[in-house]
Enzyme design. Structure first.
Site, mmCIF file in Angstrom:
data_model
loop_
_atom_site.group_PDB
_atom_site.id
_atom_site.type_symbol
_atom_site.label_atom_id
_atom_site.label_comp_id
_atom_site.label_asym_id
_atom_site.label_seq_id
_atom_site.Cartn_x
_atom_site.Cartn_y
_atom_site.Cartn_z
ATOM 1 N N LYS A 40 39.274 -41.962 -47.108
ATOM 2 C CA LYS A 40 39.101 -43.194 -46.986
ATOM 3 C C LYS A 40 37.861 -43.623 -48.133
ATOM 4 C CE LYS A 40 35.561 -41.908 -43.599
ATOM 5 N NZ LYS A 40 34.592 -42.923 -42.814
ATOM 6 N N ARG A 140 29.465 -46.243 -31.819
ATOM 7 C CA ARG A 140 30.242 -46.815 -32.723
ATOM 8 C C ARG A 140 31.456 -47.655 -32.147
ATOM 9 N NH1 ARG A 140 31.562 -44.059 -38.545
ATOM 10 N NH2 ARG A 140 32.952 -42.940 -37.402
ATOM 11 N N HIS A 170 34.151 -38.598 -32.167
ATOM 12 C CA HIS A 170 33.612 -38.194 -33.194
ATOM 13 C C HIS A 170 32.046 -37.844 -33.127
ATOM 14 C CE1 HIS A 170 32.965 -38.347 -37.637
ATOM 15 N NE2 HIS A 170 32.003 -39.362 -37.487
ATOM 16 N N ARG A 223 39.890 -33.656 -38.848
ATOM 17 C CA ARG A 223 39.707 -34.649 -39.942
ATOM 18 C C ARG A 223 38.976 -34.126 -40.849
ATOM 19 N NH1 ARG A 223 38.531 -37.235 -34.593
ATOM 20 N NH2 ARG A 223 36.564 -37.478 -35.507
ATOM 21 N N TYR A 268 13.234 -51.894 -68.989
ATOM 22 C CA TYR A 268 12.914 -53.125 -68.335
ATOM 23 C C TYR A 268 11.453 -53.083 -67.591
ATOM 24 C CZ TYR A 268 17.236 -55.836 -68.775
ATOM 25 O OH TYR A 268 18.218 -56.314 -69.312
ATOM 26 N N CYS A 314 19.048 -49.379 -66.532
ATOM 27 C CA CYS A 314 19.541 -50.686 -66.621
ATOM 28 C C CYS A 314 21.019 -50.851 -65.794
ATOM 29 C CB CYS A 314 19.718 -51.292 -68.191
ATOM 30 S SG CYS A 314 18.374 -50.912 -69.176
ATOM 31 N N ASP A 316 23.803 -51.253 -67.308
ATOM 32 C CA ASP A 316 25.091 -50.643 -67.970
ATOM 33 C C ASP A 316 24.816 -49.315 -68.801
ATOM 34 O OD1 ASP A 316 26.448 -52.958 -67.175
ATOM 35 O OD2 ASP A 316 25.163 -53.826 -68.821
HETATM 36 N N1 PMH Z 1 36.496 -38.798 -38.779
HETATM 37 C C1 PMH Z 1 35.758 -39.959 -38.512
HETATM 38 C C2 PMH Z 1 36.031 -40.959 -37.671
HETATM 39 C C3 PMH Z 1 34.799 -40.298 -39.737
HETATM 40 O O1 PMH Z 1 34.293 -41.405 -39.411
HETATM 41 C C4 PMH Z 1 34.754 -39.582 -40.701
HETATM 42 C C5 PMH Z 1 33.803 -39.633 -41.707
HETATM 43 C C6 PMH Z 1 35.256 -38.139 -40.823
HETATM 44 C C7 PMH Z 1 36.250 -38.018 -39.655
HETATM 45 C C8 PMH Z 1 35.197 -37.111 -41.855
HETATM 46 O O2 PMH Z 1 33.900 -36.981 -41.891
HETATM 47 P P1 PMH Z 1 33.409 -35.724 -43.019
HETATM 48 O O3 PMH Z 1 33.519 -36.516 -44.253
HETATM 49 O O4 PMH Z 1 31.906 -35.514 -42.701
HETATM 50 O O5 PMH Z 1 34.136 -34.387 -42.757
HETATM 51 N N2 PMH Z 1 32.820 -40.852 -41.796
HETATM 52 C C9 PMH Z 1 31.854 -41.035 -42.090
HETATM 53 C C10 PMH Z 1 31.331 -42.203 -42.189
HETATM 54 O O6 PMH Z 1 31.559 -43.195 -41.238
HETATM 55 N N3 PMH Z 1 30.154 -42.205 -42.711
HETATM 56 O O7 PMH Z 1 29.865 -41.141 -43.420
HETATM 57 C C11 PMH Z 1 30.808 -40.378 -43.119
#
Ligand code: PMH
Length: 373
Positions: A40, A140, A170, A223, A268, A314, A316
């Site tokens: 993601k 969440r 999670h 995951r 700045y 800054c 850039d």
């Molecule tokens: N699964 C879920 C539902 C997640 O939201 C995330 C990461 C992962 C797996 C993977 O986690 P990791 O990168 O620690 O292995 N999500 C997020 C988040 O929402 N903010 O920081 C990490």
């Protein structure tokens, strides 16, 4: 945003490092447990498609993304593996997801009801693959009670438009040395899942931290996110069971160098005033690239030496104090190794009082991503 290909500033992604991290984890997993790489937010800033390709070569058998568009990007790039959207999608997109074999996270039965109506109308050739999310303490998204969960499972069993493909939760504190809250979440997960009469194809609870330090919880899929990129999910709190190799470096070049005399200011707000004659270099990167303004006073590497960022960062450009004059075009390392010195995302995050996740995701598309190895 345009990509700055005519500027000598770039994120360099080490494909071998990604591969080694992911493969190391795949090797540790119990037999029958799959690794879905979390790509993601453009692969945590590393480039989703490129990371997905390396992950696949390293043994990942599926992918997780946060939003539907990220899943569609992978499908458009030709990936046929399972893809799970971890966030809540729109029920009206259920037919598109079903058609593209993209699995949806579902956190409430009314979502299933709404999606079923769209699916019945559109009649895609395959059912929508559903992973039920359970809220065991992250607070969440997800089902919180056995009653809610049973209702959803019954709804899935009685609607051919939908297929119960997975169930997951999670953890909020898997990266903490204090396991109290983690254990409470595990207990809640066990209570909730005890009502299932049949296990779906995928049962999963583990992010990187859980898989690294609580592998007994893994069930049949993890995951895997941040550790795949070579970053320790706990920061520095818990050592990883194998050497994580950071995949991302950030390099630039000096575009200007000059001498300032005592009393002259830089940047700045004129927040930095030279106390003596000194050399100042200018580096073409700024907060519009995701190089945080809070990094004033931090350092970069030039010729193997740490050089302080002086004055405000800054939009850039930023200015650094040099030990002596350097030619335009001299390499500047903002993240990564130069000689005996290394600057890590972790050090930058500590300096900014944030986490490496935030900095990695924050690099904007103006920075070209260059892939090595
Ligand atoms: N699964 C879920 C539902 C997640 O939201 C995330 C990461 C992962 C797996 C993977 O986690 P990791 O990168 O620690 O292995 N999500 C997020 C988040 O929402 N903010 O920081 C990490």
């Amino acid at each position: 945003m345009v990509v700055g290909v005519h500027r000598p500033t770039q994120l360099v992604i080490d494909r071998q490092a990604l591969h080694d991290n992911i493969q190391a984890e795949v090797t540790r997993l119990a037999s029958g447990c799959e690794l879905f790489m979390v790509v993601k937010a453009n692969g945590y800033g590393h480039g989703a498609v490129q990371v997905a390709q390396v992950a696949k070569e390293a043994g990942a058998t599926g992918f997780c993304v946060a939003i539907l568009d990220e899943a569609l990007e992978l499908r458009a790039a030709g990936f046929n593996e399972p893809i799970l959207v971890l966030g809540v999608t729109e029920p009206e997109d259920a037919p598109l997801m079903a058609q593209q074999h993209i699995s949806a996270t579902v956190a409430a039965t009314d979502w299933l009801v709404a999606a079923d109506a769209y699916l019945a109308l559109a009649q895609p050739t395959a059912p929508l693959q559903v992973h039920l999310g359970l809220d065991t303490g992250m607070g969440r998204i997800g089902f919180k009670t056995t009653t809610e969960l049973t209702t959803a499972v019954t709804y899935l069993a009685t609607h051919a438009t939908l297929n119960f493909e997975g169930i997951f939760t999670h953890f909020a504190t898997a990266d903490s040395p204090d396991e109290t809250y983690f254990k409470q979440q595990v207990a809640k997960w066990q209570t909730l899942t005890a009502v299932l009469k049949e296990r779906p194809r995928y049962v999963h609870v583990s992010n990187s931290a859980t898989s690294l330090w609580h592998a007994a919880c893994n069930d049949n899929m993890v995951r895997f996110g941040v550790a795949g990129y070579g970053l320790n999910p706990s920061g520095t709190a818990i050592p990883a069971p194998y050497a994580l190799k950071p995949a991302l470096s950030l390099t630039s070049q000096l575009v200007h160098s000059k001498q300032v005399v005592a009393g002259e200011s830089v940047g700045y707000g004129a927040t930095y005033t030279a106390q003596q004659t000194e050399w100042v270099g200018t580096v073409p990167i700024g907060y519009a690239d995701g190089y945080e303004r809070r990094l004033q006073g931090f350092h970069v590497l030039v010729d193997g030496q740490a050089c302080e960022i002086i004055g405000r960062v800054c939009m850039d450009q930023l200015m650094i104090r040099l030990p002596h004059d350097y030619a335009r075009g001299t390499r500047v390392t903002l993240i990564g190794r130069d000689g005996d010195h290394v600057i890590t995302l972790q050090e930058m995050a500590d300096y900014c009082q944030t986490i490496h996740y935030e900095l990695a995701c924050g690099f904007t598309s103006r920075l070209p991503r260059v892939y090595r190895h």
